[in-house]
Design an enzyme around this catalytic site. Structure first.
Site, PDB file in Angstrom:
ATOM      1  N   LYS A   1       3.734   0.391  10.140  1.00 43.49           N
ATOM      2  CA  LYS A   1       4.004   1.924   9.297  1.00 43.49           C
ATOM      3  C   LYS A   1       3.273   3.069  10.452  1.00 43.49           C
ATOM      4  O   LYS A   1       3.889   3.993  10.020  1.00 43.49           O
ATOM      5  CB  LYS A   1       3.166   1.550   8.216  1.00 43.49           C
ATOM      6  CG  LYS A   1       3.919   0.908   7.000  1.00 43.49           C
ATOM      7  CD  LYS A   1       3.311   1.288   5.641  1.00 43.49           C
ATOM      8  CE  LYS A   1       3.473   0.190   4.898  1.00 43.49           C
ATOM      9  NZ  LYS A   1       2.424   0.013   3.902  1.00 43.49           N
TER      10      LYS A   1
ATOM     11  N   ARG B   1       5.376 -13.153   9.296  1.00 40.98           N
ATOM     12  CA  ARG B   1       6.059 -11.531   9.143  1.00 40.98           C
ATOM     13  C   ARG B   1       7.472 -11.830   9.716  1.00 40.98           C
ATOM     14  O   ARG B   1       7.552 -12.464  10.851  1.00 40.98           O
ATOM     15  CB  ARG B   1       5.264 -10.884   9.819  1.00 40.98           C
ATOM     16  CG  ARG B   1       3.959 -10.392   9.345  1.00 40.98           C
ATOM     17  CD  ARG B   1       3.355  -9.263  10.322  1.00 40.98           C
ATOM     18  NE  ARG B   1       3.787  -8.023   9.989  1.00 40.98           N
ATOM     19  CZ  ARG B   1       3.113  -7.154   9.080  1.00 40.98           C
ATOM     20  NH1 ARG B   1       2.095  -7.959   8.260  1.00 40.98           N
ATOM     21  NH2 ARG B   1       3.386  -5.892   8.739  1.00 40.98           N
TER      22      ARG B   1
ATOM     23  N   GLU C   1       0.668  -1.127  -0.147  1.00 45.59           N
ATOM     24  CA  GLU C   1       0.165   0.054  -0.027  1.00 45.59           C
ATOM     25  C   GLU C   1       0.918   1.147  -0.120  1.00 45.59           C
ATOM     26  O   GLU C   1       1.953   1.532   0.720  1.00 45.59           O
ATOM     27  CB  GLU C   1      -0.910  -0.089   1.281  1.00 45.59           C
ATOM     28  CG  GLU C   1      -1.910   1.104   1.244  1.00 45.59           C
ATOM     29  CD  GLU C   1      -2.627   1.096   2.500  1.00 45.59           C
ATOM     30  OE1 GLU C   1      -2.977   0.548   3.205  1.00 45.59           O
ATOM     31  OE2 GLU C   1      -3.498   2.148   2.433  1.00 45.59           O
TER      32      GLU C   1
HETATM   33  P1  ATP Z   1       1.267  -2.213   8.183  1.00 45.55           P
HETATM   34  O1  ATP Z   1       0.380  -3.365   8.502  1.00 45.55           O
HETATM   35  O2  ATP Z   1       2.191  -1.657   9.029  1.00 45.55           O
HETATM   36  O3  ATP Z   1       0.208  -1.095   7.749  1.00 45.55           O
HETATM   37  P2  ATP Z   1       1.477  -3.486   5.819  1.00 45.55           P
HETATM   38  O4  ATP Z   1       1.932  -4.953   6.143  1.00 45.55           O
HETATM   39  O5  ATP Z   1       0.019  -3.813   5.862  1.00 45.55           O
HETATM   40  O6  ATP Z   1       1.971  -2.784   6.922  1.00 45.55           O
HETATM   41  P3  ATP Z   1       1.606  -3.368   3.013  1.00 45.55           P
HETATM   42  O7  ATP Z   1       2.102  -2.258   2.138  1.00 45.55           O
HETATM   43  O8  ATP Z   1       0.317  -3.805   2.937  1.00 45.55           O
HETATM   44  O9  ATP Z   1       2.040  -3.087   4.357  1.00 45.55           O
HETATM   45  O10 ATP Z   1       2.631  -4.589   2.974  1.00 45.55           O
HETATM   46  C1  ATP Z   1       2.899  -5.047   1.543  1.00 45.55           C
HETATM   47  C2  ATP Z   1       3.235  -6.565   1.718  1.00 45.55           C
HETATM   48  O11 ATP Z   1       4.522  -6.662   2.489  1.00 45.55           O
HETATM   49  C3  ATP Z   1       2.381  -7.341   2.169  1.00 45.55           C
HETATM   50  O12 ATP Z   1       2.151  -8.538   1.175  1.00 45.55           O
HETATM   51  C4  ATP Z   1       2.655  -7.901   3.429  1.00 45.55           C
HETATM   52  O13 ATP Z   1       2.290  -9.147   3.870  1.00 45.55           O
HETATM   53  C5  ATP Z   1       4.419  -7.936   3.430  1.00 45.55           C
HETATM   54  N1  ATP Z   1       4.729  -7.539   4.705  1.00 45.55           N
HETATM   55  C6  ATP Z   1       4.690  -6.194   5.547  1.00 45.55           C
HETATM   56  N2  ATP Z   1       5.274  -6.245   6.323  1.00 45.55           N
HETATM   57  C7  ATP Z   1       6.024  -7.437   6.491  1.00 45.55           C
HETATM   58  C8  ATP Z   1       6.614  -7.996   7.482  1.00 45.55           C
HETATM   59  N3  ATP Z   1       7.328  -7.592   8.777  1.00 45.55           N
HETATM   60  N4  ATP Z   1       7.268  -9.111   7.177  1.00 45.55           N
HETATM   61  C9  ATP Z   1       7.224 -10.040   5.846  1.00 45.55           C
HETATM   62  N5  ATP Z   1       6.335  -9.191   5.001  1.00 45.55           N
HETATM   63  C10 ATP Z   1       5.612  -8.226   5.154  1.00 45.55           C
HETATM   64 MG    MG Z   2      -1.433  -3.808   4.347  1.00 45.37          MG
END
Ligand code: ATP
Ligand code: MG
Length: 549
Positions: free
Chosen positions: A270, A260, A34
């Site tokens: 984030k 994760r 996102e």
């Molecule tokens: P937040 O939950 O903090 O808003 P997010 O994970 O939703 O962050 P996205 O931009 O939606 O952020 O993430 C894009 C991709 O990266 C998703 O497929 C997510 O599963 C993966 N991702 C995000 N954080 C991690 C992590 N700590 N470890 C592995 N994959 C991750």
């Molecule tokens: Mg997300």
């Protein structure tokens, strides 16, 4: 079987290929960020996995921006994300998509659900919807609007799109099961009204699809063969499947979850990263203390170190928090053989070699003792030099191998010197050392027979280049920050700024990353314009002291 086929996802893909269940398709994956912030090292795990498996199996990967919430998203983040993915070494040429590319199709699928009585316009407020959702132990209550007829729903949904209603006035919900043990299946919201300008579709839309509705449809439309996501989406999988089972689309990707990445001494949500930036705890998203890829890059970490880190942590279904030591280990290992070794004095102490008459003498030293490909450089030597302040001790502790009154030490690639006199200021602080050197002790042609115990680094007092040294350390002082007030967990010593000197060849080098003897790996700061600023990437050894406070 590729050599990497050692985790459950690669095994699964291998099996799909062996059993020919992909209908002749190549392996197609996607990375769906996102654009509401910068990417962090957790994202790198997902990027290395998604792009990595597609590369290993000869397929391809979409970089798909999940841009369904215009209030939080921004073009700045889109650009930053693309830069970071490319920096990690992955290519998405021809495969960059945006959920917003599909808004019209998504709308049509939603209309289809309404026509079939599988979705309805609900006029409860957000508050009321939450309150009637039930809990893990109690079923939810059906919305009074659940029984709205198809014609009325179609009319209202069209008018939602046309902008007749204010934010929150209505939503579109799936009609599934308010008693489902899975809360995600209790008539989830599919569309909401949001009068906001979107960074790509501007004011074309005032209704925006929700993630759970959007994501699976985009996956299907792009023919994603393996939709890899993190474990928190496991509970969303029934909804992923429900949407695809109930619309007219002839492709249904499997969603496969992995854990994760969590990393000690940092935060990855984030929301918290935004707090750090917006409340000024760091200098921006690319502050070298941030776990963002932009921050790590600026700090001097290479994409290779990140790839190696991701390889070592592997891919499993067990949630765990990885030790910061592992990341630092990978960074050091990568720089150890590749970074030239130069002389950088962080905390300078002046020395004068009283018996040295010449000036303009150029000594020569290799950039790296083992990696001879890095070549050699010239080191101007003279009567006035700087050494590292803590390479001198007025009262040396036991086994001290560096300089102290009356003792000898070798200056790296130069001569042996002896400290004859210590000059202090009125506060007793050492401000200069007066030394003598041994002319026949020159490195490489030493006939002096002297055997000093140590070797120290130095820089020519006039011909070296002044540099700001930013000594970064961990941003947080506790392994799991953010449980209470974020600010309380910050490491007050995460940045110390020193005014040092580097040898002229370092300042002039094409290289940006160096090992400075004893003080660590450093990287020229790319954001400082003409000013010479070095960011400490990592110390040479693990010197972190656990918090005792
Ligand atoms: P937040 O939950 O903090 O808003 P997010 O994970 O939703 O962050 P996205 O931009 O939606 O952020 O993430 C894009 C991709 O990266 C998703 O497929 C997510 O599963 C993966 N991702 C995000 N954080 C991690 C992590 N700590 N470890 C592995 N994959 C991750
Ligand atoms: Mg997300």
């Amino acid at each position: 079987m590729t050599e990497e086929a050692n985790d459950f996802i690669r095994q699964r893909i291998q099996r799909d290929l062996d059993e020919d269940t992909l209908g002749g398709s190549l392996v197609v994956t996607r990375f769906p960020p996102e654009p509401n912030g910068y990417l962090h090292i957790g994202h790198a795990k997902s990027i290395c996995l998604n792009f990595g498996v597609a590369r290993e199996y000869g397929g391809y990967t979409y970089l798909r921006f999940d841009d369904t919430n215009p209030l939080k998203e921004d073009q700045e983040y889109v650009e930053a994300i693309k830069e970071d993915v490319r920096w990690l070494g992955f290519d998405f040429e021809g495969h960059e998509t945006h959920a917003s590319d599909y808004f019209e199709q998504l709308y049509k699928f939603a209309v289809e659900l309404v026509e079939e009585g599988k979705a309805y316009v609900c006029s409860l407020s957000g508050e009321e919807i939450r309150a009637s959702r039930g809990t893990l132990t109690e079923p939810g209550r059906e919305s009074p609007y659940r029984k709205r007829g198809v014609a009325e729903n179609l009319d209202l949904f069209a008018r939602m799109r046309a902008g007749e209603f204010g934010d929150g006035r209505h939503v579109l919900r799936a009609k599934i099961d308010m008693t489902s043990p899975n809360l995600n299946m209790r008539d989830p919201v599919l569309y909401r009204i949001r009068h906001a300008t979107h960074q790509r579709t501007a004011d074309d839309w005032v209704i925006y699809p929700m993630y759970d509705f959007t994501h699976c449809i985009c996956d299907a439309l792009e023919g994603i063969t393996h939709s890899l996501c993190t474990l928190e989406f496991e509970d969303h999988r029934p909804l992923y499947d429900w949407v695809l089972d109930n619309i007219n689309v002839n492709f249904h990707p499997p969603q496969i979850e992995f854990s994760r990445l969590g990393l000690e001494y940092t935060v990855m949500s984030k929301r918290l990263l935004h707090t750090l930036v917006e409340d000024g705890y760091v200098a921006g998203w690319d502050d070298p203390r941030m776990p963002t890829l932009a921050g790590l890059r600026r700090r001097g970490v290479t994409p290779g170190a990140i790839a190696e880190f991701c390889r070592r942590i592997g891919v499993t279904k067990q949630d765990n928090t990885v030790e910061m030591n592992l990341l630092e280990f990978c960074i050091r290992q990568d720089l150890e053989s590749n970074a030239p070794r130069g002389m950088g004095v962080v905390d300078p102490l002046k020395i004068t070699i009283v018996n040295y008459a010449g000036d303009g003498e150029l000594l020569v030293g290799p950039w790296h003792q083992q990696n001879v490909d890095l070549g050699t450089r010239e080191l101007p030597f003279g009567a006035e030099l700087y050494i590292e302040r803590d390479d001198f001790a007025e009262v040396p502790p036991k086994k001290f191998k560096r300089l102290s009154p009356g003792q000898m030490v070798r200056l790296r690639y130069a001569y042996i010197i002896r400290c004859d006199e210590v000059i202090t200021d009125e506060d007793g602080e050492v401000v200069e050392l007066r030394c003598s050197y041994f002319p026949d002790s020159r490195s490489g042609s030493d006939t002096s027979g002297l055997k000093p115990k140590g070797v120290i680094h130095w820089a020519h007092a006039q011909r070296s280049v002044a540099a700001e040294m930013r000594l970064y350390d961990r941003l947080f002082r506790v392994p799991q920050p953010g449980a209470g007030t974020l600010a309380d967990d910050l490491n007050p010593d995460s940045l110390r700024v020193a005014r040092g000197f580097v040898e002229p060849a370092v300042a002039a080098s094409e290289h940006s990353r160096f090992q400075f003897e004893r003080t660590g790996y450093f990287c020229k700061d790319a954001q400082s314009g003409d000013a010479l600023v070095f960011n400490r990437t990592v110390t040479l050894r693990d010197s972190w002291k656990p918090d005792r406070g």
